[in-house]
Structures are given as C-alpha cells and as structure tokens.
Design a protein around this motif. Structure first.
Motif, PDB file in Angstrom:
ATOM      1  N   GLN A 199       0.831  -1.204   0.000  1.00  0.00           N
ATOM      2  CA  GLN A 199       0.000   0.000   0.000  1.00  0.00           C
ATOM      3  C   GLN A 199       0.865   1.254   0.000  1.00  0.00           C
ATOM      4  O   GLN A 199       0.550   2.225  -0.689  1.00  0.00           O
ATOM      5  CB  GLN A 199      -0.939   0.012   1.209  1.00  0.00           C
ATOM      6  N   TYR A 200       1.965   1.231   0.742  1.00  0.00           N
ATOM      7  CA  TYR A 200       2.836   2.396   0.788  1.00  0.00           C
ATOM      8  C   TYR A 200       3.507   2.626  -0.563  1.00  0.00           C
ATOM      9  O   TYR A 200       3.605   3.767  -1.026  1.00  0.00           O
ATOM     10  CB  TYR A 200       3.891   2.246   1.889  1.00  0.00           C
ATOM     11  N   ILE A 201       3.962   1.542  -1.191  1.00  0.00           N
ATOM     12  CA  ILE A 201       4.605   1.684  -2.506  1.00  0.00           C
ATOM     13  C   ILE A 201       3.593   2.198  -3.528  1.00  0.00           C
ATOM     14  O   ILE A 201       3.910   3.061  -4.346  1.00  0.00           O
ATOM     15  CB  ILE A 201       5.240   0.345  -2.946  1.00  0.00           C
ATOM     16  N   THR A 202       2.359   1.706  -3.488  1.00  0.00           N
ATOM     17  CA  THR A 202       1.313   2.195  -4.383  1.00  0.00           C
ATOM     18  C   THR A 202       1.033   3.674  -4.114  1.00  0.00           C
ATOM     19  O   THR A 202       0.873   4.461  -5.045  1.00  0.00           O
ATOM     20  CB  THR A 202       0.026   1.366  -4.213  1.00  0.00           C
ATOM     21  N   PHE A 203       1.003   4.049  -2.837  1.00  0.00           N
ATOM     22  CA  PHE A 203       0.808   5.451  -2.470  1.00  0.00           C
ATOM     23  C   PHE A 203       1.910   6.316  -3.065  1.00  0.00           C
ATOM     24  O   PHE A 203       1.651   7.362  -3.665  1.00  0.00           O
ATOM     25  CB  PHE A 203       0.775   5.600  -0.943  1.00  0.00           C
ATOM     26  N   ARG A 204       3.159   5.876  -2.928  1.00  0.00           N
ATOM     27  CA  ARG A 204       4.290   6.658  -3.457  1.00  0.00           C
ATOM     28  C   ARG A 204       4.222   6.754  -4.980  1.00  0.00           C
ATOM     29  O   ARG A 204       4.475   7.813  -5.546  1.00  0.00           O
ATOM     30  CB  ARG A 204       5.614   6.005  -3.039  1.00  0.00           C
ATOM     31  N   ALA A 205       3.867   5.653  -5.628  1.00  0.00           N
ATOM     32  CA  ALA A 205       3.790   5.649  -7.087  1.00  0.00           C
ATOM     33  C   ALA A 205       2.686   6.591  -7.566  1.00  0.00           C
ATOM     34  O   ALA A 205       2.876   7.358  -8.508  1.00  0.00           O
ATOM     35  CB  ALA A 205       3.559   4.236  -7.600  1.00  0.00           C
ATOM     36  N   CYS A 206       1.514   6.534  -6.913  1.00  0.00           N
ATOM     37  CA  CYS A 206       0.408   7.422  -7.298  1.00  0.00           C
ATOM     38  C   CYS A 206       0.761   8.880  -7.022  1.00  0.00           C
ATOM     39  O   CYS A 206       0.386   9.769  -7.789  1.00  0.00           O
ATOM     40  CB  CYS A 206      -0.868   7.023  -6.564  1.00  0.00           C
ATOM     41  N   ARG A 207       1.486   9.127  -5.946  1.00  0.00           N
ATOM     42  CA  ARG A 207       1.939  10.483  -5.636  1.00  0.00           C
ATOM     43  C   ARG A 207       2.870  10.992  -6.747  1.00  0.00           C
ATOM     44  O   ARG A 207       2.752  12.133  -7.196  1.00  0.00           O
ATOM     45  CB  ARG A 207       2.662  10.482  -4.287  1.00  0.00           C
ATOM     46  N   ASN A 208       3.794  10.137  -7.196  1.00  0.00           N
ATOM     47  CA  ASN A 208       4.709  10.534  -8.271  1.00  0.00           C
ATOM     48  C   ASN A 208       3.964  10.787  -9.578  1.00  0.00           C
ATOM     49  O   ASN A 208       4.326  11.689 -10.335  1.00  0.00           O
ATOM     50  CB  ASN A 208       5.791   9.479  -8.467  1.00  0.00           C
ATOM     51  N   VAL A 209       2.938   9.992  -9.855  1.00  0.00           N
ATOM     52  CA  VAL A 209       2.137  10.212 -11.058  1.00  0.00           C
ATOM     53  C   VAL A 209       1.416  11.556 -10.972  1.00  0.00           C
ATOM     54  O   VAL A 209       1.330  12.290 -11.943  1.00  0.00           O
ATOM     55  CB  VAL A 209       1.150   9.050 -11.297  1.00  0.00           C
ATOM     56  N   LEU A 227       8.450   3.154 -12.558  1.00  0.00           N
ATOM     57  CA  LEU A 227       9.734   3.470 -11.941  1.00  0.00           C
ATOM     58  C   LEU A 227       9.658   3.388 -10.416  1.00  0.00           C
ATOM     59  O   LEU A 227      10.640   3.038  -9.764  1.00  0.00           O
ATOM     60  CB  LEU A 227      10.209   4.865 -12.380  1.00  0.00           C
ATOM     61  N   GLU A 228       8.510   3.703  -9.850  1.00  0.00           N
ATOM     62  CA  GLU A 228       8.348   3.591  -8.403  1.00  0.00           C
ATOM     63  C   GLU A 228       7.960   2.167  -7.993  1.00  0.00           C
ATOM     64  O   GLU A 228       8.464   1.645  -7.017  1.00  0.00           O
ATOM     65  CB  GLU A 228       7.294   4.580  -7.912  1.00  0.00           C
TER      66      GLU A 228
END
Length: 145
Positions: free
Chosen positions: A86-96, A138-139
């Motif tokens: 969930q944290y990695i998905t959060f970071r990836a969505c934040r980067n998008v 990439l994330e």
C-alpha cells in the motif's frame, strides 16, 4: 511471471499505444476500412487483447485466492496485499500526480505550438498516458526487486 505481465503498467501502455496506432492508421490511410495496413493493425490490436484475457483467465483459474477481475475500476497494477504494498502504491500514485502537475501545462503549450497539426492533441494525450505508466513503473519496480 504471468501475474507480473498482467499487472505490469507496460502491458497497459502497450494497449494504449496499440489503440493509438489503430486510430492513427485509420486517419492516415486512404479508404481506411479497406486498407491492408489498417486491417493488420486492428488484428494485432485485437490479438493482443485476446492473449491478455486468455492469460488472465488461466491465471485466475490457477490462483483463485489472487484473482484479477476482468473488468474493474481499479487498475490491475495495484497490488496492495499488505502495508508495504500500500505504501509503494501510495508513493507511485503520488509521483504520477506530480508528473501530471507539470506534464499537463507542458501538453497545453505543445498543443498551442502545434495547433495546425490536427493529430497533435491525440499524440500528446497518448504520450501523457505512456508517461504516466512509466512514472508509475519506476516507483513500483521497487516492489519487484
């Protein structure tokens, strides 16, 4: 390996690019419905979708506890099994989101510069979509390493 392919953002990027190619070929071929290039592009596009859904069917049959739905409002790339995912998905969505914060104004400027070229907005939208999948991947690749 099949799950990685099915959940890969690049799979969705290829589907987006395939749809863009089919549309582009239909615009720029004479008598587009009769063109061999148009027909072969549509056949490749449909074949890729067919292979994708066949693999999805076999994956779901083999892994009933980790089924990937055929149609969903949530992207297939989201794999949120625990707090780490969930944290990695959060970071990836934040980067998008950050990507779109800068990419949309740049896309508007490009659309204004190439306003005489009728297909420019379509190409810009396709590149925005592919960029989104690239930034997300990439994330998210940290999850797979």
């Amino acid at each position: 390996m099949i799950e990685r392919f099915l959940r890969s953002p690049f799979t969705m990027a290829v589907m987006l690019l395939g749809a863009a190619c089919a549309y582009g070929v239909s615009i720029y071929t004479e008598e587009s419905t009769q063109s061999l290039l148009y027909k072969s592009t549509i056949i490749l596009f449909i074949a890729f979708y067919f292979v994708y859904f066949v693999l999805l069917y076999f994956f779901n049959k083999k892994n009933p506890k980790r089924k990937i739905p055929y149609l969903t409002y949530r992207p297939y790339e989201f794999k949120e099994e625990d707090e780490g995912h969930q944290y990695i998905t959060f970071r990836a969505c934040r980067n998008v989101y950050i990507y779109y914060y800068f990419a949309i104004p740049a896309a508007l400027i490009l659309a204004a510069i190439f306003k005489d070229w009728a297909i420019a907005p379509f190409i810009i939208i396709v590149f925005l979509g592919i960029g989104q999948y690239l930034v997300y991947w990439l994330e998210i690749r940290k999850l797979h390493s």
